[in-house]
Scaffold this active site. Structure first.
Site, PDB file in Angstrom:
ATOM      1  N   THR A 148       0.825  -1.219   0.000  1.00 42.37           N
ATOM      2  CA  THR A 148       0.000   0.000   0.000  1.00 42.37           C
ATOM      3  C   THR A 148       0.858   1.267   0.000  1.00 42.37           C
ATOM      4  O   THR A 148       0.669   2.162  -0.820  1.00 42.37           O
ATOM      5  CB  THR A 148      -0.906   0.013   1.262  1.00 42.37           C
ATOM      6  OG1 THR A 148      -1.522  -1.268   1.367  1.00 42.37           O
ATOM      7  CG2 THR A 148      -1.965   1.076   1.154  1.00 42.37           C
ATOM      8  N   VAL A 180       7.068   6.882  12.193  1.00 40.48           N
ATOM      9  CA  VAL A 180       6.288   7.318  13.358  1.00 40.48           C
ATOM     10  C   VAL A 180       5.158   8.229  12.905  1.00 40.48           C
ATOM     11  O   VAL A 180       5.389   9.186  12.165  1.00 40.48           O
ATOM     12  CB  VAL A 180       7.166   8.108  14.355  1.00 40.48           C
ATOM     13  CG1 VAL A 180       6.322   8.621  15.515  1.00 40.48           C
ATOM     14  CG2 VAL A 180       8.303   7.258  14.879  1.00 40.48           C
ATOM     15  N   LYS A 228       7.649   3.076  18.352  1.00 40.80           N
ATOM     16  CA  LYS A 228       7.499   4.472  17.930  1.00 40.80           C
ATOM     17  C   LYS A 228       8.014   5.441  18.990  1.00 40.80           C
ATOM     18  O   LYS A 228       8.672   6.429  18.666  1.00 40.80           O
ATOM     19  CB  LYS A 228       6.026   4.753  17.608  1.00 40.80           C
ATOM     20  CG  LYS A 228       5.557   4.005  16.356  1.00 40.80           C
ATOM     21  CD  LYS A 228       4.045   4.060  16.197  1.00 40.80           C
ATOM     22  CE  LYS A 228       3.588   3.298  14.960  1.00 40.80           C
ATOM     23  NZ  LYS A 228       2.119   3.120  14.944  1.00 40.80           N
TER      24      LYS A 228
END
Lengths: 436, 436
Positions: free
Chosen positions: B12, B124, B196
């Site tokens: 994607t 992130v 993250k």
């Protein structure tokens, strides 16, 4: 070798900048001059002994410093000083929104011609690094819209009115707390926000517009009753500034308006002196930036981050602050560039749902006549709100309207103004529903 | 001359990156290779004819492209490919959070040694340019704390539970809508958010921590009753990741926890797949960044903005993409640098007010015994909440506690666990009250 930095203006922000330079960045940046009128009364003991304090601008401009930080504010003499600094080949960092909004293109061209940088993060939204994030962090996207609640005085007043204060009391409180200046008219009328949205428009949409061409409406017409009706509509009221750009041949649509903002919109989520800026990208969707919109320390972070950016782009070692020629904004060719294109026209013909509050001497048939005037302009009414228990000789009621252009709405309102039942000029507010 | 860009991974995000490169940045960036396993089934007609489609990584790594974009995800073989690309002198852009969180320091050192850049904005908070804003826009400030709600699956589930759904139903919906992966355990347990926050910590606080050393608690213990109690306390519940750093000799305090967040906190103001990151600076106060945390197009903006940043720092003309040696992050010496320092220890011994929900078989004296256990650890009780009409054999009640360290609270909870009135393990949540 450190970059030599001169500070023009030693007010609140200037003092915070000096402190930040001395406390945290003395290894990279050397404060060499502090210029201020009447400099003697400004002198402070915590500035290193070698710094030259002067009230003579010539002394600074002839000193061949690497970067001049302009924190004098206003157009005159700031424009002249910045121009001369750039002409000397120095870089300039400024937090002066009026100067950049009005003369950004001319000063940017000058910086390119003479090989200096011109940066102005502190001119918009204080401590929020929104220009940098737009320039660099979102550089890959095509941004189509930028909006913000960027005037702390207005936000403070409207927040207080939400809690039940009158406009007059809220403004008095704002003055007492130092949020509002002695003459707050630029804040209330939207001229302050217009300058900021012009800079955001130049950066995000890469379209140069003149802030004086942006139409503004004052928040002074807002009354506590509007905040009560707004709450009923799950909204609040804020002074919103925004700009949208489509094709390069079309004018930029920009305006500053007191507006109803949905509680779902990030624009509603500021109070006090906070600022929010949102940008809408074709690919990335909506991104919002929140933070302190004013205050010496927050703005100083923006100013000193700009200084570091300039030093950082010099030669990669931090050694030579007289930077590579033509670098302009201090960033590479990948980044979005403000104030490069020829000026664009500005239009205020945006389209939005609206809130209209009428104050009338009540009698039968008023709603029918108002509705007819809207129908003539093909504007659909969404709802009619009327609180019970209001005096019949001074009755406020509200209509919310489906999305329509401001031009058509103005035409309808001109018709409606001719009716003799008005006790007060109607209050017209666009409604911002957008959720993040 | 354009920079030659190879794409590893054509899922994607890879497809969105290719489209953005081709549609908007073909003048600066030339897509030369697309690598994917089983590449034949991936091939699309809208990619220019000259692009080489390959399932052989050697073909890409030997092609001497300027920038390799790694979008394969996971540690293996991504780590090997990125290592080899950097060793060849190429720059690398990646959106791979696990790779950067675990091996950021090693890869950054490699990029410096071989003269390439390594950038990872997309790793992130998807489309929010938060790393860039922290690195550059807030570079002048000393940042002391970074926190975020950065896992879309958890936010989606907790938002749905707020509306009354059970955990199981909310998770099923998340799966159906594509928010949750087939195996969502990294999302629910907090491992995804830990990676993250480790990257945010490295960037904002300039402290390198190992994500596996960050303790996490799963959101799976949260029940609808917790969201009802939370609402009573003017809070909601979100999976919060945060890191705080003081002196360099002290460990970094970091954790991922389901937590009560005050409606006043920016951390509460995300729903669905939105992300928020807030940073606290010594000078600038709190700044918050909101936007799309996931999605191909939003992440592609981050990836391509990184590409433009690398091209932009090459030589100022955009011509030579093999960049100046040692530039590392692609920014100058003024900017904050991630992954430069030796690894720091991690502690979870934060201090916060807490929410504790007990589920008990009711009988007299329970509150007294619990209160005594807290008192033994010098922990003050703020309030006791108990909704009426709950079954006595399975009675949930809540205590809120004044600020205390997690260590002391753990000790009290160990004591309390020994009592025989529990029907279910108590749920312990820190409370975040901070307003922007």
């Amino acid at each position: 070798m450190k970059a030599r930095v001169a500070l023009l203006g030693f007010g609140t922000v200037g003092q915070s900048v000096a402190r930040l330079l001395i406390e945290r960045h003395a290894e990279t940046l050397e404060l060499t001059h502090v210029y201020n009128r009447d400099v003697a009364r400004k002198q402070v003991p915590w500035v290193p002994a070698g710094v030259i304090w002067t009230g003579a601008i010539e002394e600074v401009l002839s000193a061949r410093v690497d970067i001049v930080v302009e924190l004098i504010g206003g157009l005159d003499p700031a424009r002249e000083y910045v121009t001369r600094a750039l002409e000397s080949g120095a870089s300039v960092v400024t937090a002066n929104k009026q100067l950049i909004a009005r003369h950004g293109a001319e000063l940017m061209a000058l910086s390119r011609r003479h090989g200096g940088h011109l940066r102005f993060e502190g001119s918009v939204a204080g401590g929020i690094p929104v220009l940098r994030a737009i320039e660099d962090g979102l550089s890959a996207d095509r941004l189509v819209r930028v909006a913000g609640v960027v005037n702390g005085t207005s936000t403070y007043i409207l927040s207080r009115m939400e809690e039940g204060a009158t406009f007059v009391d809220a403004l008095a409180d704002a003055r007492e707390l130092g949020f509002a200046e002695a003459d707050p008219s630029d804040d209330l009328t939207g001229r302050d926000a217009a300058a900021k949205i012009a800079i955001l428009c130049a950066t995000a949409l890469e379209r140069t517009i003149c802030p004086t061409h942006i139409t503004c409406r004052s928040i002074e017409s807002i009354e506590p009753v509007d905040l009560r009706y707004a709450r009923e509509l799950d909204c609040t009221i804020r002074q919103v500034a925004w700009a949208e750009a489509g094709e390069a041949s079309e004018p930029v649509v920009a305006a500053v308006r007191p507006a109803l903002v949905s509680r779902q919109s990030p624009l509603s989520r500021v109070a006090g002196s906070q600022n929010v800026v949102t940008v809408q990208g074709e690919f990335g969707g909506e991104t919002a930036f929140f933070g302190k919109g004013a205050g010496g320390d927050a703005t100083a972070v923006a100013v000193v981050s700009d200084l570091l950016a300039i030093v950082g782009t010099s030669d990669g070692t931090g050694a030579g602050p007289r930077v590579r020629p033509g670098a302009g904004t201090g960033v590479g060719p990948g980044a979005r560039r403000a104030f490069r294109r020829a000026p664009s026209r500005v239009s205020a013909d945006y389209s939005a749902p609206h809130y209209v509050r009428f104050t009338v001497a009540d009698r039968p048939g008023i709603i029918a006549r108002v509705a007819e005037a809207f129908a003539k302009q093909d504007i659909s009414i969404n709802a009619v709100l009327q609180h019970p228990g209001m005096p019949a000789d001074r009755l406020p009621f509200v209509m919310t309207l489906e999305r329509c252009s401001e031009t058509r709405l103005d035409a309808a309102m001109t018709d409606i103004a001719r009716f003799d039942f008005h006790v007060q000029t109607p209050v017209v507010l666009p409604i911002f529903e957008g959720a993040l």
